[in-house]
Design a protein around this motif. Structure first.
Motif, short mmCIF file in Angstrom:
data_model
loop_
_atom_site.label_atom_id
_atom_site.label_comp_id
_atom_site.label_asym_id
_atom_site.label_seq_id
_atom_site.Cartn_x
_atom_site.Cartn_y
_atom_site.Cartn_z
N ASP A 121 2.29 1.68 -3.35
CA ASP A 121 1.56 2.43 -4.64
C ASP A 121 0.52 2.51 -3.90
N GLU A 122 -0.50 3.81 -3.62
CA GLU A 122 -1.96 3.99 -2.95
C GLU A 122 -3.39 2.72 -3.56
N ASN A 123 -2.70 2.72 -5.13
CA ASN A 123 -3.24 2.11 -6.05
C ASN A 123 -3.65 0.60 -5.50
N ASN A 124 -2.86 -0.11 -4.82
CA ASN A 124 -2.58 -1.11 -4.75
C ASN A 124 -3.92 -1.07 -3.14
N SER A 125 -3.80 -0.24 -2.67
CA SER A 125 -4.79 -0.67 -1.63
C SER A 125 -6.22 -1.50 -1.72
N LYS A 126 -6.73 -1.40 -2.59
CA LYS A 126 -7.98 -2.92 -2.81
C LYS A 126 -7.48 -4.22 -2.57
N GLU A 127 -6.73 -4.19 -3.84
CA GLU A 127 -5.62 -5.65 -3.43
C GLU A 127 -5.55 -6.23 -2.53
N LYS A 143 0.48 -0.86 0.35
CA LYS A 143 0.10 -0.01 -0.02
C LYS A 143 1.29 1.22 -0.10
#
Lengths: 1082, 603
Positions: A687-693, A684
């Motif tokens: 990369d902020e975008n990974n927070s869901k995964e 996380k």
């Protein structure tokens, strides 16, 4: 089919009709129906014994009193359990039993008070009452005493005075407490199959012992701890953890040290694991453990070198910091490299969840293909490589239960009783029902003595020979069955290979073995054949593939009536392998190493240390996610401290391919975090975008994801189909190197690369002892010849005069010159010992010696007991404290208990000399506790004894004695009491009733310096409603007993109880190392 | 010379008892004497097992004259050869003399010790040579086996036993027919036969002498059992302390195998049977059947609770028949003579005979075999020849340490299982100890409890600890420190041990205590209340004194006193200092003038 039907019947116990299954005994039927019948010798899985005689019942139509544990239940049998006569007999038998077990606490008048006051068990050497017994909370005698309502025992205690047996690692034996129920003997011989102990001698001298009464290390003992866990008394107890009461936090979980996956109960206290005991309800280990799971877990987990804080290297030094800081550092650094320059290495001790997240992290975040698994991963790779090829991604079932049902057990290259002792239990069981056990060893690694007795055949092969043997076996087997039922696509090819195969060896023994094995295999029907294969031992790849493949051929030929169970020494090797290889091709560690050397890989993210640090030189950036300090530590740029399986929740895959969930048993140590959490947070942060995964609430969520994605974790995969199976065509064109194998496997048990041997003192001792095969003599000599510095304090004698109480006579002329009644000294055995305050009992000015009586009551006093004539004591300071004012008072009452008996002696002597009438009151548990009787007779006018069990003098504690004296004597002018805090409190409270008679006590508080500086000995007196603070070492130790604030005193004295008990477990004081370092510097 | 020619056989007793009295030297000397007197053609010397009359060993019987010479010394043999063998004159000097009348008795059968006996089990003992199988065959040995193999089905053997009403001779007295039937009923393919020769009672030697004198009768009995129940392997368990019995059994087994009585296809039938000899390692408890089986299996000899009985799950978990060796020895006569004949002997309660090792303060100690139902009085005063030195009979201890003692008022009790049980004792294996007025019953009880306590296997609580507590109390009482409460406690613990112990050892261990308390309570009370030992045995309660009228001042006692407690000049009165005396009793037994006497402690 009718034989297999469970026949039920009914019997009547005390007019109550209950159901039983045919074959059950009365006791078993009663237990199932919830009817309590007392027993001390019954073990569920074993043949009934009938020794303790407590479960006697009346059965209509049967002579005498049969025992419920041995009498089979019959239809409409009429049993009387709660019967007056029966209970009378049980009670009498139980009393007989207690007549040889220190029982005074069970019948003590102060029992209830004592239980309330003494919440913690005292750490005595010899156990002579419940309050000193580490097994107090698990004692079965206490349960039965309550059930039978034992209030008085008509017999005097007969104490056998057997020596304490403390030579062994892990557990101690005090056979003075043994009631000879024989449970330990039976569990060791019949269930575990070790036969390390048995009964010796006859009649009243019957005892449990090892062969020739040697310490257990010299016997067959494997230190599995089953005897310790089954012991209904305190006779056997775990050495390091015995003093930690069992009742504190208890969590059931799974042990992660090997791939059997035993259930354990982990007991913790103040955030530390204190003990691990095998879980009785677990279907795999059924209440049994092995030396590592049972005795090493807590020490390993509590090791002092655990990594606790995330750290970053700054100026060549690793500086602790917070997690976010570390994550940012890693992100910034890693972004500078290409994905193929980064390698991610897993550990085989990670949970399934962590391994899955690691795979995901590697592929999605780092986008690297360089993922591998450390610690001998080749074997697991070979296993699945072959298995996927020939079973077409289907896997044959494996079950431990099959082992005990098996007709044939092949141990290949396996010393199972050392590496996987729990599975050895299954083999013992199979052997009992007639299974043939055959051991095929590679490279002349002989089976140890303990396995030998169970083996029907044992043959040693070279690597080439064993393959030859197995292929020839398949060939002969195929000839017998004629045609395989398998619809294998390469059957012709296999047949061709087999027909061209020529077996070279014509050893007669081997030829016989072929016939035997084939006879058994062809007759396999319901029962199975089992192959147990140790895959942890290192072999060349090529050999392993051939070995596994030829074994798989046997599976196919037998139509899967044979199954193969691979054995690993780490908890989750298969699980980690399956998870990190999900949707990717794993690189082998050798390939990674090569890439590092070729400077293709520049960044390493390690979940487990590299044993060979040489390779790390070429690494530019090293991230180490580990639990212990290691030689990789200094090379690391980032340290990420992680958890053991006791500090997180997750799942392992065991050798049966069962997903086993383990639970968090204690809070994480320091700032550690579970692996998956670190990886998720790092992702996380990356990369902020990974927070869901990478947002998981719990490991449970990850496991569900694994199950939904990876078919291996989906149960569908494990169904097999003969038609899908292929044969393995061996390729025997290479000769195999014969490298050295380590025969002593316990040493190779590791967790995250850290050897358990390194962290557990007792295991280290055990292995070293066995390895060097020291005789007992040698090791003793070594101890004795330790250099001793000469001091003025020479020991003249040191002996145990009554159980637990020692008399120490030591030269100290200067102290003897100045000593006065009531003084004490502070003694240090050697320069690293605790400072121990002890009251002076006697001294001789002319000869210049001191006499001190002490009780073995903890670590430091235990150290003292080893002193021998001629030894030197490091230091003695004294005389300290204020003396007792010696005057002519009139009639004086002096009371002592335990060590206090000796402490009142000098005061009594001095008071008598100036013409007082001296009444001595001595308190003890039992008459065997009393000492100095002759001396007291000389210096007193009257002696009154009180014992808890009434074996001498009055029955009762000190209060009974005081009441007796006060009723008899017209006037008492002064009282003084010395004993434990409870005794002194009790005495002071009793004299209070008789008015303001001056009552003094000698308080022994926690002391360090003895000069009033440290303040540890602080206590409070309440005078006229006002609280006054005093220091026992300079203001005392004698105080007015009526003024002491007892509650506070007791609680202060118990302040360090837990740490004091911890000392037994991890006695390696940090302070000592620091002192040594200081000295080195100087 | 020629008209005097009679071919004679001399049966020389070579049982352990006589051997210990130099029967070996007698045997060798006899051979020499016969040779010297040129009697080799006329006299045959035959070694036999125990002839039973052990008190009078070494002994020999001259046949066919049926003359018994007793208490022989090597020098006596010349005279026997000269007078008896050469000149047919019986040497009266070496004959048995009736202690009552003082007359010599010529014929062996006229001696009351022998005349009252009906030997069935011991019928060959002292007659055949145990080391020669042909001797056994010549007296009808193995005929019973032949009869069984040719004419009997297993059921018929059991029927015959049923008619005979034979009960186990090991002590329990369980019906042999029933025991065999249980084993026969079990469908298992593998079964075992065990003969229990682990005779451990102090003072008992019935089994030993039988094995030494007639080993084949036991082997034959075992074979018949094996045939009946369907076993093909047997164990003969004998104490290692019986080396002679083991030696002779080894010879017997080898000879039987050689002659085809053991092994495969015995006597041409399809019956196979082998016997393995097992030596016990000296534990008394191994006489208990389950402990014995554990011992054979190589485990520590500890009993286990029954059920399962050995007939269902015995040795190695297989059905096993285990009997005392005397039971097996009873089988061949029963088969040959019929169950009815056997049943006609003895009483309603018990048929047949009982072999008794009669010891203690009795004139004729030795082995006797008498019909069940013979009275104790007959046993002691007729067969046993009365009490030594005409002292007063006090009691008889039957059944060894597991039995009880029977006092004078029951002298007319017939000997069988039920009558003895009614009196609180047991028949046991047959070791009977006669006690006279000089026996302290408390000390006797203490002796037996000490024995059982030492021999307890330690498995069950009451036996291991209970007997120790009893011993503690009895020790206190014989020291004169007991209280009346101790006596109550003693009875209480005895009952607990009796009722709650696991095996026979514990269940019967308190019998000596309970019966002595029952019949001799006054003696216990004398120890406790008066601090006196009426029989003058217990050291702490007696004193040794010198009778001033009888002492001659010879000084023998003074020389022999280990603690120098005796003072006195030669030819002057001697005196014993009570402070120094340790009451070892050496002076008492050594004094030639009987000047030293015991009396109760003054204090």
């Amino acid at each position: 089919m009718s034989e297999n039907k469970i026949e039920k019947g009914k019997l009547i116990i005390d007019d109550k009709e209950i159901e039983f299954t045919k074959g059950q005994t009365i006791l078993e039927a009663a237990n199932e129906a919830g009817i309590y019948i007392p027993t001390l010798c019954y073990i569920e899985d074993l043949e009934s014994y009938g020794g303790c005689r407590l479960c006697i019942v009346k059965v209509e139509g049967m002579k005498a009193y049969p025992t419920a544990c041995t009498t089979p239940a019959l239809e409409m049998m009429k049993v009387k359990n709660d019967d007056k006569e029966i209970q009378m007999y049980r009670k009498e038998v139980f009393e007989l039993l207690l007549s040889e077990h220190p029982h005074s606490c069970l019948i003590c008048s102060k029992k209830e008070n004592c239980e309330k006051m003494r919440k913690n068990v005292d750490k005595f050497g010899r156990i002579f009452g419940c309050f000193t017994c580490a097994s107090k909370s698990s004692c079965e005698l206490r349960v039965i005493a309550d059930y039978l309502g034992v209030e008085d025992i008509s017999y005097e205690l007969e104490y056998h005075k057997y020596p304490l047996k403390r030579d062994d690692p892990f557990f101690e034996k005090d056979y003075n407490l043994c009631i000879l129920c024989g449970k330990c003997v039976r569990i060791c011989n019949e269930l575990r199959g070790y036969s390390a102990i048995n009964f010796v001698n006859r009649g009243h001298k019957t005892q449990i012992s090892t062969e020739f009464d040697f310490p257990s290390v010299n016997s067959n003992c494997q230190f599995c701890g089953s005897c310790v866990d089954i012991c209904p008394t305190g006779a056997l107890s775990s050495k390091n953890t015995k003093w930690n009461e069992n009742s504190k936090n208890r969590q059931t979980s799974i042990c992660g040290f090997c791939n059997v996956g035993c259930g354990f109960d982990y007991l913790s206290n103040q955030g530390t694991i204190v003990e691990s005991t095998p879980n009785k309800r677990n279907i795999i280990n059924k209440g049994h453990g092995c030396v590592i799971g049972r005795f090493c877990t807590s020490q390993f987990n509590n090791g002092r070198d655990r990594l606790k804080y995330p750290s970053i290297k700054k100026n060549r030094e690793l500086i602790p910091t917070d997690w976010n800081d570390v994550y940012s550092q890693i992100r910034d650094k890693l972004k500078k490299y290409n994905p193929e320059e980064i390698a991610l290495i897993a550990s085989s001790n990670m949970s399934n969840e962590s391994a899955y997240v690691l795979n995901k992290f590697g592929k999605q975040i780092l986008k690297t293909e360089n993922i591998s698994i450390i610690s001998n991963s080749e074997s697991v790779k070979s296993y699945y490589g072959v298995s996927n090829k020939i079973f077409n991604n289907y896997l044959p079932l494996r079950s431990f239960y099959d082992i005990e049902q098996a007709n044939l057990i092949l141990l290949i290259n396996t010393n199972i009783q050392i590496s996987h002792p729990i599975l050895f239990n299954y083999i013992v069981k199979a052997k009992k029902s007639g299974a043939k056990i055959i051991s095929l060893n590679i490279n002349n690694i002989q089976s140890p003595k303990i396995t030998k007795h169970i083996l029907d055949y044992e043959i040693n092969f070279s690597r080439e020979e064993i393959l030859q043997f197995l292929i020839e076996l398949s060939k002969r087997y195929l000839q017998i069955i004629g045609q395989t039922k398998s619809g294998s696509s390469n059957y012709e090819e296999f047949l061709n290979f087999i027909n061209n195969f020529k077996y070279i060896d014509n050893n007669e023994e081997v030829i016989k073995l072929f016939d035997k094995i084939i006879e058994i295999i062809t007759n396999l029907e319901k029962n199975k054949g089992i192959i147990l294969l140790d895959l942890e031992k290192k072999h060349s790849n090529n050999f392993l593939e051939n070995l596994i493949g030829t074994l798989f051929n046997l599976l196919t030929l037998s139509e899967n009536k044979i199954s193969l169970i691979p054995l690993f020494y780490s908890g989750n090797k298969e699980g980690v392998f399956q998870n990190i290889s999900y949707n990717t091709t794993l690189k082998s560690i050798e390939e990674i190493k090569k890439d590092i050397k070729d400077k293709k890989i520049k960044v390493l993210y390690l979940m487990e240390r590299f044993e060979d640090t040489e390779i790390l030189k070429d690494i530019e950036f090293l991230i180490l996610q580990d639990i212990y300090l290691s030689n990789n530590y200094d090379k690391a740029d980032i340290i990420l401290p992680t958890c053991t399986f006791l500090e997180e929740t997750g799942s392992f895959l065991n050798a049966e391919l069962k997903i086993q969930k383990f639970q968090k048993c204690i809070d994480q140590i320091g700032h550690t975090k579970p692996d998956w959490q670190i990886l998720c947070e790092l992702a996380k942060n990356y990369d902020e975008n990974n927070s869901k995964e990478f947002s998981y609430e719990s490991p449970e969520e990850i496991l569900n994801e694994i199950k939904s994605k990876n078919p291996f974790f989906n149960h569908k995969l494990k169904e097999y189909n003969l038609d899908n199976q292929k044969f393995f065509i061996p390729y025997l064109n290479k000769s195999y190197s014969e490298d050295e194998l380590d025969p002593f496997m316990l040493k190779s048990f590791k967790f995250r690369g850290e050897s358990i041997y390194n962290q557990v003192k007792d295991l280290k001792e055990l292995i070293d002892y066995k390895k060097t095969k020291y005789t007992i003599k040698n090791s003793k000599k070594k101890l004795d010849s330790q250099k001793q510095s000469i001091t003025p304090f020479k020991v003249l004698s040191n002996s145990e005069i009554v159980p637990n109480t020692y008399e120490l006579i030591v030269e100290a002329p200067l102290i003897a010159k100045k000593a006065k009644p009531g003084n004490f000294i502070i003694l240090m055995k050697n320069k690293k010992s605790e400072r121990l305050p002890l009251t002076l009992s006697d001294w001789d000015i002319n000869k210049g010696f001191l006499k001190i009586y002490y009780q073995e009551k903890g670590f430091s006093t235990r150290e003292l007991t080893s002193l021998k004539k001629g030894n030197y004591i490091f230091s003695i300071v004294g005389p300290l404290g204020k003396e007792y004012p010696i005057e002519k008072y009139g009639t004086v009452l002096l009371g002592g208990g335990c060590y206090g008996n000796a402490a009142i002696y000098p005061i009594a002597k001095a008071l008598k000399e100036v013409g007082n009438r001296v009444i001595i009151l001595i308190e003890g548990k039992n008459q065997m506790d009393l000492y100095l009787e002759e001396e007291f007779k000389k210096i007193s006018d009257e002696i009154i004894y009180c014992t808890s069990d009434g074996s001498k003098g009055l029955k009762g504690k000190v209060d009974v004695g005081i009441n007796y004296v006060f009723k008899k004597e017209k006037h008492i002018d002064r009282c003084h009491f010395i004993g434990c805090n409870y005794m002194m409190m009790d005495a002071s409270n009793t004299t209070k009733i008789y008015g303001a008679i001056p009552t003094t006590v000698s308080l022994s508080t926690i002391m360090i310096d003895g000069t009033g500086m440290c303040g540890c000995c602080r206590l409070t007196l309440i005078k006229n409603g006002k609280e006054i603070t005093k220091f026992a070492c300079v203001d005392g130790p004698i105080f007015n007993g009526h003024l002491v604030k007892w509650d506070e005193l007791v609680s202060r004295c118990n302040q360090y109880d837990f740490s004091e008990k911890q000392i037994f477990q991890t006695h390696s004081c940090r302070l000592n190392t620091l002192i040594e370092e200081f000295q080195k510097d100087e | 010379m020629d008209n005097n020619f009679i071919k004679r056989t001399i049966l020389i007793c070579r049982g352990s008892g006589c051997n210990s009295m130099n029967a070996g030297i007698i045997h060798e000397t006899l051979k020499k004497v016969i040779e010297e007197h040129n009697l080799l053609n006329q006299v045959e010397i035959k070694l036999t097992g125990c002839q039973g009359f052990c008190q009078y060993g070494p002994q020999l019987v001259v046949q066919p004259d049926n003359v018994l010479y007793v208490k022989l010394k090597p020098k006596d043999l010349n005279e026997i050869a000269e007078k008896h063998l050469k000149n047919n004159k019986i040497v009266k000097e070496f004959l048995y003399k009736d202690p009552k009348t003082g007359e010599s008795i010529e014929k062996k059968d006229m001696i009351p010790f022998y005349s009252e006996q009906i030997p069935i089990i011991r019928k060959n003992c002292g007659i055949i040579n145990p080391e020669e199988i042909d001797d056994y065959i010549s007296v009808g040995g193995y005929d019973a086996l032949k009869k069984v193999l040719n004419n009997y089905k297993p059921n018929e053997v059991i029927k015959e036993l049923e008619t005979s009403r034979l009960r186990g001779r090991g002590g329990g007295g369980f019906s042999t027919a029933m025991k065999w039937q249980f084993c026969l009923n079990n469908p298992s393919e593998i079964k075992y036969v065990i003969a229990n020769g682990d005779e451990g009672d102090p003072g008992a030697f019935m089994d030993r002498s039988l094995l030494e004198a007639d080993p084949h009768s036991v082997i034959e009995g075992m074979e018949i059992c094996a045939y009946t129940i369907g076993a093909s392997y047997g164990y003969l368990y004998v104490r290692a302390e019986y080396p002679l019995a083991i030696e002779r059994l080894k010879i017997a087994l080898a000879q039987a195998e050689e002659k085809g009585f053991l092994g495969e296809n015995i006597l041409g039938s399809d019956f196979n049977f082998k016997i393995e000899l097992k030596k016990g390692a000296g534990a008394f408890v191994c006489g208990e059947e389950t402990a014995l089986m554990a011992s054979i299996q190589g485990k520590r000899g500890m009993p286990r609770p029954r059920p399962p009985y050995p007939a269902n799950s015995g040795l190695w978990g297989k059905p096993t028949n285990i009997n005392n060796i005397k039971t097996y020895a009873s089988i061949p006569p029963i088969i040959l003579n019929g169950g009815k004949w056997f049943s006609s002997l003895g009483t309603k309660d018990a048929s047949g005979t009982i072999v008794i090792a009669l010891t203690g303060k009795i004139n004729n100690s030795g082995l006797v075999e008498i019909p069940m139902g013979t009275t104790i009085r007959n046993l002691i005063y007729n067969i046993g020849g009365g009490i030594i030195n005409n002292k007063k009979f006090k009691a008889i201890q039957t059944g060894g340490p597991s039995g009880g003692c029977i006092p004078e008022q029951f002298l007319d009790t017939p000997l069988d299982y039920q009558h003895l049980t009614d009196l609180g004792s047991i028949m046991g294996s047959g070791g009977f100890i006669v006690l006279d007025e000089d026996t302290c019953m408390v000390e006797l009880a203490r002796y037996f409890i000490k024995f059982t306590q030492n021999e307890s296997c330690g498995k069950c609580t009451p036996c291991r600890i209970g007997t120790k507590r009893m011993l503690d109390i009895l020790t206190k009482i014989v020291k004169g420190e007991g209280t009346i409460k101790d006596l109550e406690d003693l009875e209480k613990i005895a009952n607990i041990v009796k009722n709650t112990s696991l095996c026979g050892l514990g269940q019967t261990a308190p019998n000596p205590v309970l019966t002595t308390i029952k019949y001799f309570r006054n003696e216990y009370e004398a120890h406790i209340l008066n601090r006196k030992c009426p029989a003058l045995v217990c050291e702490n309660l007696i004193e040794y004194h010198i009778d001033q009228d009888l002492c001659t001042g010879c000084g023998l006692c003074k020389i022999n006193c280990a603690v120098e407690a005796i003072e006195g000049e030669k030819k002057h009165l001697h005196n014993i200092s009570q402070e120094i005396c340790i009451k070892c009793g050496v002076c008492f037994s050594i004094c030639s003038y009987k000047a030293i006497y015991k009396k109760t402690n003054e204090n």
